[in-house]
Write an enzyme that holds these catalytic residues in place. Structure first.
Site, short mmCIF file in Angstrom:
data_model
loop_
_atom_site.label_atom_id
_atom_site.label_comp_id
_atom_site.label_asym_id
_atom_site.label_seq_id
_atom_site.Cartn_x
_atom_site.Cartn_y
_atom_site.Cartn_z
N SER A 254 71.38 39.27 -74.02
CA SER A 254 70.18 39.00 -73.23
C SER A 254 69.43 40.31 -73.07
O SER A 254 69.94 41.37 -73.43
CB SER A 254 70.57 38.48 -71.86
OG SER A 254 71.33 39.47 -71.19
N LYS A 255 68.24 40.20 -72.50
CA LYS A 255 67.46 41.40 -72.25
C LYS A 255 68.30 42.40 -71.46
O LYS A 255 68.36 43.58 -71.78
CB LYS A 255 66.23 41.00 -71.43
CG LYS A 255 64.95 41.64 -71.91
CD LYS A 255 63.82 41.24 -71.04
CE LYS A 255 62.63 40.89 -71.89
NZ LYS A 255 61.52 40.35 -71.18
#
Ligand code: GLU
Length: 485
Positions: A254-255
């Site tokens: 994920s980010k």
């Protein structure tokens, strides 16, 4: 058989991230390997998350990687427009047709009333269907009156009860879900905008899409889409959901997890960091697919000829930054020297280094095989442009023996008067000096390298000296003698 038509359908809610690029790549490879077409469709119906320059970023990222599309908002095409915000009438019309056929209904619930409903419904949990029934119980007459009075409303899909929704995913195999677990999806929001589900299905149908290729995270949406296709009486396209991308330590990439592990998340960051587009593509191709051979280094065109969906696995794929570095080195090595020059220039400029083309070309030839990234030229080989200011202390301890200064000084004197400053004579002079001083050549080679580069490893010494040239080489040798004694 109809021509294969694939769409890449990003939402402009942010810059294109590396996972999105993997989807775009697989879409591209499948389309091209089948002699089909690829469409870029911008799914911009969520105005609350709309990011102004995201579409430009997506287009530039695809261009940077050479993923050419056949139809897009800029190129146009037979199914234009390709931005969903410009196709609203189509969605509205289709939503209303579903109301007419009894597959959808107007609902007057608001986000706060839904929150209330969820709270009050103790039996509700994520896997239990939430049916908004406030309008289901109303007569047509009441619904019409409420609509006419301008009351806020949405259109919801009427999910049939007690059916199993099933589809065959080309990668995951058969997937089935009980309709009891599917909420009555909103198709048109209270602002009149379609939701992703409605717009996506209507467009895939109207753009004659034959295969939907997208990330694993869309699997929960697919049964809803299948229900929509059935409600419209359309044949759904083939579905292929790509395996999840895991961060190096496990868990979805994920980010946040990327940031924590120093992994660039947006495609533009890879570009800014000097990664080769072909290397990024090559690396991403292997995140979920393999050719079934030992071959690893492929350019986009080569990938197109070996790619097949059958060889895409369903197991999650781990993101490995070191592997990307390896691919990058392989692709840098394949670059034409003139292209390499273009790649390294911005990094030199960033460091305020002004270097003439001819000299830069010589340096690039010298270190081409040793670069993992273009900016390594500045970070690892700055001594090709500026005199070393420090000398590796371990190198000094190991290589700068008591006779080093006088040997290096002697060598400098010989270079100063050397007629032809080429590798052969540079080597001859060094070996000759070693013989006359009765030491091994290594006794001079290592201190000389340390003196001119500040380090103990690097490209061939005589080639390095030739590239640096007489004046620089002699100056550096003498400097080191003064400084290291
Ligand atoms: N707009 C969706 C996205 O942002 C597209 C998902 C799909 O391909 O259906 O990824």
């Amino acid at each position: 058989m109809s021509t294969v038509r694939i769409r890449f359908a990003p939402s402009p809610t942010g810059y294109l991230h590396i996972g999105g690029l993997r989807t775009a790549l697989y879409c591209y490879l499948f389309a091209r390997s089948q002699g089909g077409n690829i469409v870029l469709r911008i799914e911009d119906t969520d105005r609350t998350r709309f990011v102004e320059d995201a579409e430009d970023d997506i287009v530039q990222a695809l261009e940077w990687c050479g993923l050419e599309v056949d139809e897009s908002p800029m190129l146009g095409g037979p199914y234009a427009p390709y931005r969903q915000s410009e196709r609203q009438d189509l969605y509205r019309k289709h939503a209303e047709s579903l109301v007419d056929s009894g597959h959808a209904y107007y609902a007057f619930d608001t986000s706060s009333s839904i929150a209330e409903l969820r709270k009050n419904n103790e039996a509700y949990n994520a896997s239990t269907r939430l049916q908004m029934d406030n309008s289901l119980t109303h007569s047509e007459e009441v619904v019409r009156m409420r609509l006419e009075s301008g009351e806020e409303h949405v259109i919801r899909l009427r999910v049939p009860e007690n059916v199993t929704v099933q589809f065959n995913d080309l990668i995951k195999g058969s997937v089935s879900v009980d309709s009891a677990n599917i909420d009555d999806q909103v198709l048109v929001k209270s602002d009149g905008m379609p939701t992703y589900h409605l717009a996506n299905v209507v467009d895939d149908q109207h753009m004659a899409i034959t295969h939907v290729i997208r990330g694993d995270e869309w699997i929960p949406s697919t049964p809803k889409h299948i229900l929509l296709y059935q409600a419209f009486g359309w044949q759904p396209p083939a579905m292929a959901h790509l395996p999840l991308i895991l961060s190096p330590t496990g868990g979805k990439l994920s980010k946040r997890s990327a940031q924590r592990q120093g992994i660039p998340i947006n495609v533009r960051d890879y570009r800014a960091k000097g990664f080769e587009p072909q290397a990024v593509i090559n690396f991403l191709a292997f995140l979920g697919w393999n050719p079934g051979t030992e071959d690893e280094v492929f350019e986009l065109e080569e990938l197109t000829s070996v790619f097949s969906l059958e060889r895409v696995g369903s197991a999650p794929a781990k993101f490995d930054l070191d592997k990307l570095g390896w691919f990058n080195a392989q692709h840098l090595r394949r670059l034409d020297i003139e292209v390499l020059l273009e790649r390294v220039r911005p990094f030199l400029e960033k460091h305020g280094m002004i270097v003439e083309d001819d000299y830069l070309r010589d340096v690039c030839f010298l270190v081409h095989d040793r670069l993992q990234q273009a900016q390594d030229l500045v970070t690892h080989f700055s001594y090709c442009f500026v005199d070393p200011v420090t000398f590796d202390p371990v190198g000094i301890r190991k290589r700068w023996k008591s006779d080093a200064a006088s040997l290096v000084d002697d060598y400098a004197a010989r270079l100063d008067v050397l007629r032809s400053f080429n590798e052969e004579t540079l080597e001859f002079k060094l070996r000759d000096l070693a013989a006359s001083r009765k030491v091994g050549a290594g006794r001079i080679i290592h201190p000389v390298r340390l003196a001119v580069s500040g380090t103990t490893a690097g490209p061939g010494l005589f080639a390095l000296l030739r590239v640096l040239g007489r004046r620089t080489s002699v100056r550096r040798l003498r400097n080191a003698v003064t400084r290291l004694g």
